[in-house]
Design a protein around this motif. Structure first.
Motif, short mmCIF file in Angstrom:
data_model
loop_
_atom_site.label_atom_id
_atom_site.label_comp_id
_atom_site.label_asym_id
_atom_site.label_seq_id
_atom_site.Cartn_x
_atom_site.Cartn_y
_atom_site.Cartn_z
N PHE A 130 0.85 -1.19 0.00
CA PHE A 130 0.00 0.00 0.00
C PHE A 130 0.89 1.24 0.00
CE2 PHE A 130 -1.94 -3.42 2.32
CZ PHE A 130 -3.29 -3.40 2.05
N VAL A 131 0.39 2.31 -0.62
CA VAL A 131 1.04 3.60 -0.49
C VAL A 131 -0.07 4.65 -0.40
CG1 VAL A 131 1.27 3.92 -2.99
CG2 VAL A 131 2.77 5.17 -1.42
N SER A 132 0.09 5.58 0.52
CA SER A 132 -0.92 6.62 0.71
C SER A 132 -0.62 7.81 -0.19
CB SER A 132 -0.96 7.07 2.17
OG SER A 132 0.15 7.90 2.47
N ALA A 133 -1.59 8.69 -0.31
CA ALA A 133 -1.40 9.91 -1.10
C ALA A 133 -0.35 10.82 -0.47
CB ALA A 133 -2.72 10.65 -1.25
N ALA A 134 0.04 10.54 0.79
CA ALA A 134 1.12 11.29 1.44
C ALA A 134 2.46 10.60 1.25
CB ALA A 134 0.83 11.44 2.93
N GLY A 135 2.46 9.44 0.57
CA GLY A 135 3.70 8.73 0.30
C GLY A 135 4.12 7.75 1.37
N VAL A 136 3.24 7.45 2.32
CA VAL A 136 3.57 6.52 3.41
C VAL A 136 3.33 5.08 2.93
CG1 VAL A 136 3.07 5.81 5.77
CG2 VAL A 136 2.97 8.23 5.13
#
Length: 797
Positions: A130-136
Motif C-alpha cells: 500500500f502507499v498513501s497519497a502522502a507517500g507513506v
C-alpha cells in the motif's frame, strides 16, 4: 414461454454468470530501460504497457462501476530485479484528496493505492503493498483470516499530487515476493483504490462481498518470462546505547548485534537474530490483575511479529513465553527471603525458517534458546546468600506443515515443544487442523485435534478437539460448532490457554446488507447461543444468548451494540484456585454500546458505555470509555482516551485459611488515561508521544467461606488486610527516521514507575502524587539499524 425464448433466457443467464465470474487478465511488459521511482511516470516504456482499468466498487456499494471522473489506470513492467507499477488515479477534486502523514504501516486519514500479489496464483496468500497519497508505505502478508502488518518488505514508492488527481510509482523487488521457478509466470493480481473522503474502496478485478473469500477473486497477471531473481541475502546490523537512571543509581549499556535474512530458495527464507536487543519495544500495559489467570501481553518484538502467520496456526504459539517470566519459584525456608527474582529470562538467539512451495505446502520452523536464570535468596538468621535456578537453559521449538489446495482449503500439522535442561518440566503439543471450503466459497467445514504430553514430577497428557460448520456467503449466514477439552489439556509452556475440562456447543445466525440502503452504508446483525458444561461435575459454566449489531450510517459513523443474557445459574471452576472447587455465579445481563464518528473529520470521538447487572443484590458493573482525537493538520494529531470501570459488590478469591477457600465481597474501581501524539516531519521522519496513567483499587468489606456446593457462607473470623491499591505510569517520547530503505535511527526517552500497596487511597490527586514521588526510572536510548542488501554490495565491488 416458447422454446426459443427459454433458450435465449438460459443463454443470457449462463453468459451473465460467466461474465460475472470471469477473471481479468493484465499483461506485464518487459523493460531494459532504467525506471526512476519519482511518481512522475514519464519513462517512454510506460506508454506501450497494457492498462488495467474499469475499477469496480468493493464497498460500500459492492459491484458499482467507478465514475469517469475517478477513473484509475494501472500498468506493470518488469526486469530481472523487480516489477514496476504505475497508477494514475483521477480525481475531479484533487484539492480534497486526503493525505495525512503517519508512521509506516499506519493508514491514517489518507487516500490509498495498493497492489495484491499472489505469486503462486493459488488463492491462498497475498503479498500486499500500500502507499498513501502522502507517500507513506504499508505492507502485509494476508490470508483469508489473517493480515500480518508486522511483516516489512524493502520496496520503493513515490507519489505526486497532480492537476488531474495523483500518481504512484512502485518498485517491488522479487526478493519481497514468493513465486514458482516456471519460465512463464502466472500470478494472482488485484489493485485496490481507497477514496477516503467518500469512504469508498474500488478494485480492478471485482470482489463480490456475497462470497466469504477475497483472495481467490483476484485477477491474473501474465507476461513475466525468463526472469532470474537475485540472491536474497540481507544483513541488518544494529548498535544501541542506553542510559538508565533511578533512585537506586544509574547505568550505561552498549549493545551491538545482527539480524540476518537469507532466501534459501525462491520459496523459503531464514531469519536469525544474534545478540537480540528489544530495549525500544513498546511498554506493556500492566494492570491490577485479580483474575485466576496471568495477564496476556501483546508481542512487540519485531522478530516474533514479522511473518509469523504460519506459527499462529492452531493458536499454540504465545511468543511472550520466550524470554518471559521464569517458570518456577525457589523453595525457601521460614528464615529465608528472596532478594532478587528476575522478572524475565534473557533470550540468547532465535531463528525461523518459513515459506511455501509451488504446490501450496507451507513449512514453518522456529527455534529459540533462553539462558539459565537464578534467583538470589538471603538467610536472615545467618546472613548467608545463595542462588537457585528458577529457569534452566531452555529450548523452544515450533514446526508447522500447512498444505493448501483448491485455492481455499488447508490441512495443517503443528508441533510445539519446550525442553528444559535438567529435571525441570518439559512439554510437547501436537495438533491436526483442517479448514475445508466449497469451490464457490459458500460453505466451510473446520476442526482440530490437539494432544499434549507434559513431563514433570508427575507426567500427564490431555487433548482438545473441535468441529464446526458455517455458511459463509450471502446475506444470511449461519454456523454451529462443538468442542471437547479434557481435564489435563495444557499448552501453556509455549502457548496460552486458560480453560480446560469442559465441552461446548455454539451456534450463530446473521444477516447483513451488501449494498447501502436509505439509512445505512453497511449493516450486520448476529444472534448466537453458547453453552459450556464442566466434564466432571456436569455443571454449567457458561450459558448465554447474545445479539450483536454493527452498522455504518450514510455519514460514515459506526454504531455497535452487544446484548448478552445469561439466564441460568452457572459456576466458575477457576476463581477458587483449588482443584475440584467451584463457585456460584448468578444470572446476568451485559450491555455494551459503541459509537465511533467518521474519522475523515478533524475531530473524531469514540464513546462506549457498558453495564452488567447480576441477579444479586447491589452487584453490578458499569464502565465508560471516551476517546476524542483531533487532527490539527496532516502532520500533527493528538488523541486522548479515558476508561473508567466501577464494580459494586464484586466477589472474588482472596486467600486460604483453616475454614478453606476465602472469598471477599469488594468494591473496585479502574481508571486508565492514555495520551497519544504524533508529529510527522515528512513520510519518513516522525515524533511520537505515548503516555499512560493507570490506577485501580480493590476494597474488601465482607468475607465468605466457599462451600463444597459452590455457594458462599459468611466468614466473620477472617481479618487480614487483602485490599489492593495499584498505580502505574508510562511515558515514551520517540523520534524515528527511516534514512534509507529498511534503515532507521530511533531516539527514545522513557519514564516509568509502579506502586503497589495494601492501603487504598481513593483520592486520585494523591495517587498521582504518590506515583511521581516513587522511584521513577528514566531511560534515554539511541538505536541505529542499517539494511544491507548483498546484491547492492556485490554490484559495487
Amino acid at each position: 414461454m416458447s422454446k426459443l425464448h427459454f433458450t435465449t433466457l438460459f443463454i443470457l443467464i449462463f453468459f451473465s454468470f460467466e461474465i460475472y465470474s470471469q477473471k481479468k487478465t493484465l499483461q506485464a511488459k518487459s523493460t531494459s530501460e532504467n525506471i526512476t521511482i519519482d511518481g512522475k511516470v514519464n519513462e517512454r516504456i510506460w506508454g506501450s504497457a497494457a492498462i488495467a482499468a474499469d475499477f469496480i466498487m468493493f464497498e460500500p456499494d459492492n459491484g458499482k462501476p467507478i465514475s469517469s471522473d475517478k477513473k484509475t489506470e494501472v500498468k506493470v513492467l518488469y526486469d530481472n530485479d523487480a516489477i514496476y507499477i504505475s497508477a494514475l488515479l483521477y480525481d475531479n477534486e484533487p484539492d480534497k484528496i486526503q493525505k495525512e502523514l503517519t508512521n509506516r504501516d499506519v493508514f491514517g486519514v489518507s487516500d490509498h493505492f495498493s497492489v495484491y500479489i499472489n505469486g503462486f496464483n493459488d488463492g491462498q496468500q497475498d503479498f500486499r503493498f500500500f502507499v498513501s497519497a502522502a507517500g507513506v508505505q504499508m505492507d502485509c502478508l494476508a490470508t483469508e483470516d489473517y493480515e500480518d502488518f508486522s511483516w516489512d518488505a524493502i520496496w520503493d514508492s513515490e507519489v505526486t499530487i497532480t492537476e488531474f488527481g495523483w500518481a504512484v510509482e512502485m518498485k517491488i523487488p522479487y526478493a519481497a515476493l514468493r513465486f514458482s521457478k516456471a519460465n512463464k509466470q502466472t500470478w494472482g493480481l488485484n489493485f485496490m483504490r481507497e477514496i477516503k473522503r467518500d469512504v469508498q474502496k474500488y478494485t480492478w478485478n471485482r470482489i463480490d462481498t456475497k462470497i466469504g473469500a477475497i483472495i481467490p477473486q483476484a485477477g491474473i497477471l501474465e507476461g513475466i518470462e525468463n526472469i532470474k531473481p537475485p540472491t536474497r541475502l540481507f544483513l541488518i546490523p544494529y548498535t544501541s546505547a542506553y542510559y538508565q537512571e533511578s533512585d537506586i543509581g544509574s547505568d550505561r549499556t552498549f549493545k551491538a548485534g545482527l539480524d540476518l535474512k537469507y532466501g534459501i530458495n525462491d520459496s523459503f527464507t531464514l531469519d536469525a537474530i544474534l545478540v537480540p536487543d528489544f530495549g525500544q519495544t513498546k511498554f506493556d500495559n500492566a494492570i491490577l490483575n485479580l483474575l485466576p489467570f496471568e495477564q496476556r501481553f501483546e508481542e512487540n518484538r519485531p522478530f516474533f511479529t514479522e511473518g509469523t502467520d504460519l506459527f499462529s496456526k492452531g493458536s499454540l504459539f504465545y511468543s511472550r513465553r520466550i524470554g518471559g517470566a521464569p517458570s518456577t519459584e525457589p523453595t525457601i525456608t521460614e528464615q529465608e527471603e528472596i532478594t532478587n527474582y528476575p522478572s524475565t529470562v534473557n533470550l540468547i538467539n532465535a531463528i525461523k525458517i518459513s515459506g511455501r512451495t509451488e504446490k501450496g505446502l507451507g513449512i514453518g520452523f522456529l527455534n529459540a534458546v533462553t539462558e539459565k536464570t537464578k534467583a538470589t535468596i538471603l538467610n536472615a538468621a545467618n546472613g548467608e546468600v545463595r542462588k537457585e535456578v528458577i529457569e534452566p537453559l531452555t529450548n523452544y521449538n515450533m514446526f508447522v506443515l500447512d498444505q493448501r489446495f483448491n485455492q481455499n482449503s488447508s490441512i495443517t500439522l503443528v508441533n510445539a515443544n519446550t525442553t528444559r535442561n535438567g529435571e525441570f518440566r518439559d512439554a510437547n503439543v501436537s495438533a491436526l487442523l483442517f479448514d475445508l471450503n466449497t469451490k464457490a466459497n459458500t460453505y466451510n467445514l473446520y476442526g482440530d485435534f490437539k494432544y499434549n504430553t507434559i513431563n514433570t514430577i508427575q507426567d500427564y497428557d490431555g487433548f482438545k478437539t473441535e468441529i464446526g460448520f458455517e455458511k459463509t456467503s450471502g446475506k444470511y449466514r449461519y454456523g454451529f460448532s462443538g468442542k471437547y477439552v479434557s481435564e489435563n489439556y495444557d499448552v501453556n509452556d509455549l502457548g496460552i490457554n486458560f480453560y480446560s475440562n469442559y465441552h461446548n456447543a455454539y451456534a450463530h445466525g446473521s444477516y447483513r446488507i451488501v449494498n447501502p440502503t436509505k439509512v445505512f452504508n453497511t449493516f450486520r446483525i448476529n444472534e448466537y447461543i453458547n453453552f459450556e458444561v464442566d466434564n466432571t461435575s456436569k455443571k454449567l459454566q457458561t450459558g448465554a444468548f447474545g445479539t450483536e449489531i454493527k452498522a455504518r450510517t450514510l455519514d460514515n459513523d459506526t454504531v455497535e451494540l452487544l446484548l448478552e443474557f445469561s439466564p441460568f445459574e452457572t459456576f466458575d471452576f477457576y476463581e477458587p484456585r483449588e482443584y475440584g472447587k467451584y463457585v456460584f455465579v448468578p444470572e446476568k445481563i451485559i450491555t455494551i454500546f459503541n459509537f465511533t464518528s467518521n474519522d475523515n473529520n478533524p475531530f473524531t470521538i469514540i464513546v462506549q458505555p457498558a453495564f452488567t447487572k447480576y441477579n444479586e443484590k447491589g452487584r453490578n458493573t458499569y464502565g465508560f470509555y471516551l476517546g476524542p482525537k483531533y487532527r490539527f493538520n496532516d502532520k500533527f494529531s493528538l488523541a486522548y482516551a479515558a476508561e473508567y470501570t466501577k464494580m459494586n459488590n464484586d466477589r472474588g478469591w482472596v486467600d486460604f485459611d483453616d475454614s478453606g477457600v476465602v472469598f471477599a465481597e469488594r468494591n473496585r474501581e479502574i481508571l486508565q488515561n492514555d495520551l497519544i501524539g504524533k508529529y510527522s516531519l515528512n513520510n519518513k521522519m516522525t515524533i511520537n508521544l505515548t503516555a499512560r496513567y493507570y490506577w485501580s483499587y480493590s476494597k474488601n468489606h465482607d468475607f465468605f467461606t466457599l462451600q463444597n456446593s459452590g455457594y458462599l457462607t459468611p466468614n466473620n473470623s477472617y481479618t487480614l488486610n487483602k485490599d489492593r491499591n495499584f498505580n502505574s505510569w508510562n511515558f515514551d517520547l520517540s523520534y524515528s527516521w527511516w534514512f534509507a530503505p529498511g534503515s532507521e535511527i530511533s531516539i527514545l526517552y522513557r519514564s516509568y514507575g509502579l506502586e503497589r500497596t495494601r492501603v487504598v487511597e481513593k483520592d486520585l490527586s494523591k495517587n498521582i502524587k504518590n506515583i511521581f514521588n516513587s522511584d521513577l526510572t528514566n531511560v534515554f536510548s539511541i538505536s541505529i539499524r542499517y539494511f544491507i542488501d548483498y546484491n547492492s554490495v556485490k554490484n559495487k565491488f
